[in-house]
Design an enzyme around this catalytic site. Structure first.
Site, PDB file in Angstrom:
ATOM      1  N   CYS A  42       3.026  -0.309   2.827  1.00 28.93           N
ATOM      2  CA  CYS A  42       4.063   0.170   1.344  1.00 28.93           C
ATOM      3  C   CYS A  42       3.406  -0.899   0.721  1.00 28.93           C
ATOM      4  O   CYS A  42       2.786  -2.092   1.143  1.00 28.93           O
ATOM      5  CB  CYS A  42       5.699   0.661   1.280  1.00 28.93           C
ATOM      6  SG  CYS A  42       6.195  -0.217   0.078  1.00 28.93           S
ATOM      7  N   ASP A  44       5.113  -2.797  -0.628  1.00 30.25           N
ATOM      8  CA  ASP A  44       6.427  -3.758  -0.983  1.00 30.25           C
ATOM      9  C   ASP A  44       5.912  -5.205  -0.541  1.00 30.25           C
ATOM     10  O   ASP A  44       5.652  -5.194   0.999  1.00 30.25           O
ATOM     11  CB  ASP A  44       7.466  -3.182   0.294  1.00 30.25           C
ATOM     12  CG  ASP A  44       8.280  -3.995  -0.069  1.00 30.25           C
ATOM     13  OD1 ASP A  44       8.650  -5.166   0.369  1.00 30.25           O
ATOM     14  OD2 ASP A  44       9.858  -3.234  -0.070  1.00 30.25           O
ATOM     15  N   ARG A  46       7.666  -7.566   1.099  1.00 34.36           N
ATOM     16  CA  ARG A  46       8.318  -7.628   2.235  1.00 34.36           C
ATOM     17  C   ARG A  46       7.500  -7.170   3.703  1.00 34.36           C
ATOM     18  O   ARG A  46       7.737  -7.823   4.592  1.00 34.36           O
ATOM     19  CB  ARG A  46       9.203  -7.308   2.274  1.00 34.36           C
ATOM     20  CG  ARG A  46      10.477  -8.235   0.263  1.00 34.36           C
ATOM     21  CD  ARG A  46      11.497  -7.356   0.561  1.00 34.36           C
ATOM     22  NE  ARG A  46      11.159  -6.701   0.797  1.00 34.36           N
ATOM     23  CZ  ARG A  46      12.430  -5.800   0.597  1.00 34.36           C
ATOM     24  NH1 ARG A  46      14.268  -5.727   0.758  1.00 34.36           N
ATOM     25  NH2 ARG A  46      12.004  -3.841   0.523  1.00 34.36           N
ATOM     26  N   HIS A 103       9.645   1.823   6.160  1.00 34.62           N
ATOM     27  CA  HIS A 103       9.609  -0.170   6.344  1.00 34.62           C
ATOM     28  C   HIS A 103      11.566   0.148   5.927  1.00 34.62           C
ATOM     29  O   HIS A 103      11.487   1.379   5.230  1.00 34.62           O
ATOM     30  CB  HIS A 103       9.681  -1.304   5.646  1.00 34.62           C
ATOM     31  CG  HIS A 103       9.572  -0.890   4.460  1.00 34.62           C
ATOM     32  ND1 HIS A 103      10.215  -1.978   3.276  1.00 34.62           N
ATOM     33  CD2 HIS A 103       8.598   0.115   3.136  1.00 34.62           C
ATOM     34  CE1 HIS A 103      10.017  -1.333   2.056  1.00 34.62           C
ATOM     35  NE2 HIS A 103       8.938  -0.566   2.084  1.00 34.62           N
ATOM     36  N   CYS A 106      12.831   1.013   1.440  1.00 34.30           N
ATOM     37  CA  CYS A 106      11.861   1.530   0.498  1.00 34.30           C
ATOM     38  C   CYS A 106      12.346   1.475  -1.421  1.00 34.30           C
ATOM     39  O   CYS A 106      13.185   2.764  -0.929  1.00 34.30           O
ATOM     40  CB  CYS A 106      11.207   2.229   1.592  1.00 34.30           C
ATOM     41  SG  CYS A 106       9.586   2.401   0.106  1.00 34.30           S
TER      42      CYS A 106
HETATM   43 ZN   LIG Z   1       7.936   0.517   0.772  1.00 32.62          ZN
END
Ligand SMILES: [Zn+2]
Length: 209
Positions: A42, A44, A46, A103, A106
């Site tokens: 992703c 993302d 993190r 993850h 999300c």
């Molecule tokens: Zn995500």
């Protein structure tokens, strides 16, 4: 001219002076890349594959998009960024492993689950997340009465399975998987604990590493 962000300047200089390994990069520049593993994760901030797998430059071929999704194989339309990356990794780099890494927490999956984004005027996320519509309906049906967190986790898991299923619609990829030249994997990273669990496709369950 808008100044280049100072934090990026500082961090780049730290990288160049403290962490840049001239030998590694020079060799990569001279001989090119030959990663064995492609990771789809992703956007993302993190969930960084290089950090999670302690990777060095040249070791992972990474593609990141909203909710680590792979659309089904299709040749209509013009701009297929995900398909282009898969094609390059499989046919040119001849990667041996392709990992879809989902993850916890999300935002893309949550938006799909809650239909939040569908109520905004966003042009792209709504259509992108519609890829999980079948999975979403399945999770809603099988998780009646469950907490939102459990439902989100179930859809995050289903998203990984959907992407693996869609990967197998690419003829060149299915062929390589069938003759053992390429292995597909699914994994799930829990942000809060740092735990990585891996999908057993025979059982549909994720087990901790
Ligand atoms: Zn995500």
């Amino acid at each position: 001219m808008t100044p280049f962000p100072q934090p990026l300047t500082d961090r780049y200089r730290r990288f160049k002076h403290r962490h840049f390994d001239a030998n590694i990069y020079e060799e990569l520049a001279t001989y090119g890349q030959s990663p064995d593993v492609m990771v789809v994760s992703c956007c993302d901030s993190r969930v960084d594959p290089e950090t999670i797998f302690s990777a060095m430059p040249g070791e992972l071929f990474v593609m990141r998009n909203v909710a680590n999704l792979i659309p089904p194989y299709e040749t209509s339309g013009t701009y297929h960024g995900v398909s282009a990356a898969i094609e390059f990794a499989v046919l040119n780099l001849r990667i041996k492993h392709l990992l879809i890494m989902g993850h916890s927490g999300c935002g893309g999956v949550k938006a799909a689950l809650d239909r939040e984004v569908r109520e905004t005027e966003g042009q792209f996320i709504t259509k992108w997340m519609a890829m999980l519509e079948t999975a979403r309906l399945s999770v809603l049906a099988s998780h009646q009465g469950a907490s939102r967190k459990d439902m989100a986790m179930a859809l995050e898991h289903e998203g990984i399975k959907t992407s693996l299923k869609n990967l197998r619609t690419f003829p060149f990829l299915a062929e390589r998987e069938n003759n053992g030249r390429l292995a597909l994997h699914g994994a799930y990273f829990d942000i809060g604990t740092g735990n990585l669990s891996v999908l057993n496709e025979s059982t549909g369950e994720f087990y901790a590493l």
